[in-house]
Design a protein around this motif. Structure first.
Motif, short mmCIF file in Angstrom:
data_model
loop_
_atom_site.label_atom_id
_atom_site.label_comp_id
_atom_site.label_asym_id
_atom_site.label_seq_id
_atom_site.Cartn_x
_atom_site.Cartn_y
_atom_site.Cartn_z
N GLN A 51 0.83 -1.20 0.00
CA GLN A 51 0.00 0.00 0.00
C GLN A 51 0.87 1.26 0.00
N ALA A 52 1.97 1.21 0.73
CA ALA A 52 2.89 2.35 0.74
C ALA A 52 3.49 2.60 -0.64
N THR A 53 3.79 1.53 -1.35
CA THR A 53 4.35 1.65 -2.70
C THR A 53 3.38 2.38 -3.63
N ILE A 54 2.11 1.99 -3.60
CA ILE A 54 1.11 2.59 -4.48
C ILE A 54 0.86 4.05 -4.10
N PHE A 332 -11.92 14.50 -7.44
CA PHE A 332 -10.75 13.69 -7.79
C PHE A 332 -10.09 13.02 -6.58
N PRO A 333 -9.91 13.73 -5.46
CA PRO A 333 -9.32 13.05 -4.30
C PRO A 333 -10.11 11.83 -3.85
N ARG A 334 -11.43 11.91 -3.93
CA ARG A 334 -12.25 10.77 -3.51
C ARG A 334 -12.08 9.59 -4.46
N LEU A 335 -12.01 9.88 -5.76
CA LEU A 335 -11.81 8.82 -6.74
C LEU A 335 -10.43 8.18 -6.59
N LEU A 336 -9.40 8.99 -6.39
CA LEU A 336 -8.06 8.45 -6.21
C LEU A 336 -7.95 7.63 -4.93
N ASP A 337 -8.59 8.10 -3.87
CA ASP A 337 -8.54 7.37 -2.61
C ASP A 337 -9.15 5.98 -2.76
N ARG A 338 -10.25 5.90 -3.50
CA ARG A 338 -10.90 4.60 -3.74
C ARG A 338 -10.01 3.72 -4.62
N THR A 339 -9.39 4.31 -5.63
CA THR A 339 -8.51 3.56 -6.53
C THR A 339 -7.34 2.95 -5.77
N GLY A 341 -7.06 2.56 -2.41
CA GLY A 341 -7.49 1.68 -1.32
C GLY A 341 -7.90 0.31 -1.80
N ASP A 342 -8.59 0.25 -2.95
CA ASP A 342 -9.07 -1.04 -3.48
C ASP A 342 -8.07 -1.68 -4.43
N VAL A 343 -6.99 -0.96 -4.77
CA VAL A 343 -6.03 -1.40 -5.80
C VAL A 343 -6.82 -1.83 -7.04
N CYS A 344 -7.52 -0.87 -7.61
CA CYS A 344 -8.34 -1.15 -8.78
C CYS A 344 -8.05 -0.11 -9.85
N ALA A 345 -8.60 -0.32 -11.04
CA ALA A 345 -8.46 0.66 -12.10
C ALA A 345 -9.26 1.92 -11.75
N PHE A 346 -8.76 3.07 -12.17
CA PHE A 346 -9.42 4.34 -11.86
C PHE A 346 -10.84 4.35 -12.42
N TYR A 347 -11.02 3.81 -13.63
CA TYR A 347 -12.35 3.84 -14.23
C TYR A 347 -13.34 2.97 -13.45
N GLU A 348 -12.84 1.93 -12.77
CA GLU A 348 -13.73 1.11 -11.95
C GLU A 348 -14.19 1.88 -10.72
#
Length: 602
Positions: A51-54, A332-339, A341-348
């Motif tokens: 998680q730190a890496t991402i 944008f911060p909310r979308l990035l935080d979800r991306t 946290g879930d290690v998922c694609a941004f569009y997902e």
């Protein structure tokens, strides 16, 4: 005044720099975070090394605080990877160690200190655990400036704040959400006339140099830049200086002029001042330029009549992200935080939280601006290979496939950066359509790097030094073996691994062991097929621990199996959310070293 709240950022309303705290211990993370917030810092947390890496790669904090005082000495390799990466080398690091550090931590720390040679590298410091908070604070103040430069970004107006809140309301229809965004953009900025007109000229069967030169003449900024470039040493040579736009277009060429004009107009729409943290505009446009150049080159190699349409589609493929960041501060911060946290694609993350993606928004906006359907559809489908493969128009299918492939290869090459580093495999049918055989070759990458250097010099986009060496030929003494299934596929992680210095062998069969040589075997079985994990059961005890086995699978089919695996050197990764940063981190930990290309800049 109410303090600003940024999802995933503690103390988001503070004016101090952003810090990342990594510690496996929740109590340590929380205590340090509370203290730092009270001292006006902004803080993001990571509870694992992956998680730190991402988060460090995406958010680019000023300082990473890594707690190595637990039984986790190999996590020192996170700091070394950050220091040696072009994207993160400027980040400073504070290592919290035991009073007597582990030998590996001592060794890597000494090597890192030796590598800090110029101002481009972040600072490095260590301190023993336990410690006094005043000592901890003094260390931080010696590594980073206490205050961040003031932002020139205007606060969002009330109307945009309401629109932003509605984007996350599932009861509001998606069509209305995009209409509201479109209306807001119409008030704040309009799409450049020169780009729209250029699209008409390119699309027209009678498009010519005279029409394009007239179009350019209507925009003083574009005109002056085109003339300036036409008179550079690269183009002028012995032909003398010119002052006429038509002559400049002739000298540069129709396609080159169009590319420069489109890039200039688009980049001016989204200066760096608009960006939210974690979404830098320079790297965004580098990524977009690379996708456009790859898509255009693929279409040229396929003898497409209008490869420039693929360039524009590639350049604009992520354009839907720009208004989400420009005009709606909290989105944008909310979308990035979800991306992250879930290690998922941004569009997902977009689809889950808003009900639509940047691809949908990009299609909606460019359609309203009367862009050619071949461009708008490529924007809409650039994350949907299944839909692309069903297209009946040969030309449209090639353009959309080229943009899809270009997006993945740009990520794998590390040219620019957007909002995630998820890599998906390229379907065999696409490779066949695009005449790419078993995948892209070195000639394609050489061409792209050359063209990218030229365009970036014209556009004043800073580009890190790029050296294009041919990939190492496949050999027996490999770091990584990638095992495909019987169906012909291609995975762009091959490019990413080789681009990061790994010697990679691609095969359809599990290779034999090489005693005394550590290596990683990445297997990509057919979807739904049983995993032949027992194929490794005959390994001799002497070789155990020398091979790391990674299976790339659809995780929903193998969740129970995953929980039953006890071998630390056998890992299942989700092929749908396969993040190359996590793969590199996994390899760093296994090899206990950072692998770099021979041409890496130290």
């Amino acid at each position: 005044m109410k303090k600003k709240i940024i999802p995933g950022v503690f103390g988001g309303g503070n004016s101090g720099p952003l810090l990342l705290i990594f510690s496996p211990r929740e109590r340590v993370r929380d205590i340090l975070t509370v203290g730092l917030i009270q001292c006006n810092y902004q803080v993001i947390q990571a509870n694992s090394s992956s998680q730190a890496t991402i988060k460090a790669s995406q958010m680019l904090p000023k300082l990473v605080i890594a707690d190595l005082s637990c039984d986790n000495p190999k996590d020192i390799l996170i700091a070394e990877r950050l220091q040696k990466s072009q994207r993160t080398r400027h980040i400073s690091t504070l290592l919290i160690t035991t009073k007597v550090p582990n030998p590996l931590v001592q060794k890597v720390t000494a090597e890192m200190l030796d590598q800090i040679r110029d101002a481009d590298h972040g600072k490095l410091s260590t301190m023993g655990y336990p410690f006094a908070f005043s000592e901890f604070l003094a260390k931080i103040e010696s590594l980073v400036l206490k205050t961040e430069p003031a932002s020139d970004k205007n606060p969002p107006n009330d109307q945009n704040r309401i629109i932003a809140e509605h984007l996350f309301d599932p009861s509001i229809p998606v069509d209305r959400k995009m209409q509201n965004i479109g209306k807001s953009l119409h008030k704040n900025w309009g799409f450049p006339f020169t780009v729209v007109k250029a699209m008409d000229i390119i699309e027209s069967d009678v498009g010519c140099t005279l029409e394009l030169s007239k179009c350019i003449s209507t925009d003083p900024a574009v005109s002056s830049t085109i003339l300036k470039i036409a008179n550079t040493v690269q183009y002028a040579r012995r032909h003398g200086r010119i002052t006429d736009i038509k002559e400049a277009v002739v000298r540069l060429g129709f396609r080159e002029t169009r590319s420069i004009m489109a890039c200039m107009s688009l980049i001016d729409l989204s200066p760096e001042v608009y960006r939210n943290r974690g979404f830098g505009r320079r790297e965004f446009w580098l990524h977009s330029l690379t996708v456009g150049l790859i898509a255009e080159k693929i279409c040229i190699d396929c003898y497409m009549q209008r490869p420039e349409l693929a360039f524009i589609a590639g350049l604009l493929h992520d354009f839907g992200k720009i208004p989400l960041d420009n005009d709606f501060d909290s989105v944008f911060p909310r979308l990035l935080d979800r991306t992250m946290g879930d290690v998922c694609a941004f569009y997902e993350a977009e689809d889950v939280l808003m009900g639509f993606t940047h691809a949908d928004l990009g299609y909606y906006l460019t359609s309203n601006w009367n862009f050619p359907p071949s461009v708008t559809m490529a924007i809409m489908n650039h994350h949907d290979p299944e839909r692309i493969l069903k297209i009946t128009s040969a030309n449209d299918k090639i353009i959309q496939e080229a943009v899809y492939v270009g997006n993945l290869l740009a990520k794998a090459l590390g040219l620019g950066h957007s909002c995630d580093e998820i890599l998906e495999e390229i379907p065999a049918e696409m490779l066949k359509d695009l005449q790419m055989g078993s995948g892209p070759d070195d000639k394609l990458f050489s061409h792209i790097i050359k063209q990218l250097r030229i365009l970036c010099s014209y556009l004043n986009l800073q580009l890190r030094e790029l050296k294009n060496e041919e990939q190492k030929p496949d050999g027996n003494e490999s770091d990584v073996v990638v095992v495909y299934n019987d169906r012909a596929i291609y995975h762009p992680m091959i490019v990413a691994l080789r681009n990061n210095g790994f010697n990679v062998v691609v095969t359809n069969q599990i290779p034999g062991d090489t005693p005394g040589h550590k290596r990683v075997v990445i297997s990509i079985p057919e979807p739904g097929a049983p995993l032949d994990i027992n194929i490794y059961g005959d390994e001799r005890e002497v070789n155990r621990g020398e091979t790391l086995k990674i299976f790339l699978v659809n995780m929903e089919h193998y969740r129970e199996l995953r929980h039953g695996i006890t071998d630390a050197n056998l890992i299942l990764m989700d092929r749908r959310t396969f993040d190359v940063r996590l793969l590199l981190h996994t390899l760093d930990i296994f090899f206990e070293r950072i692998t770099l290309p021979t041409n890496a800049i130290q």
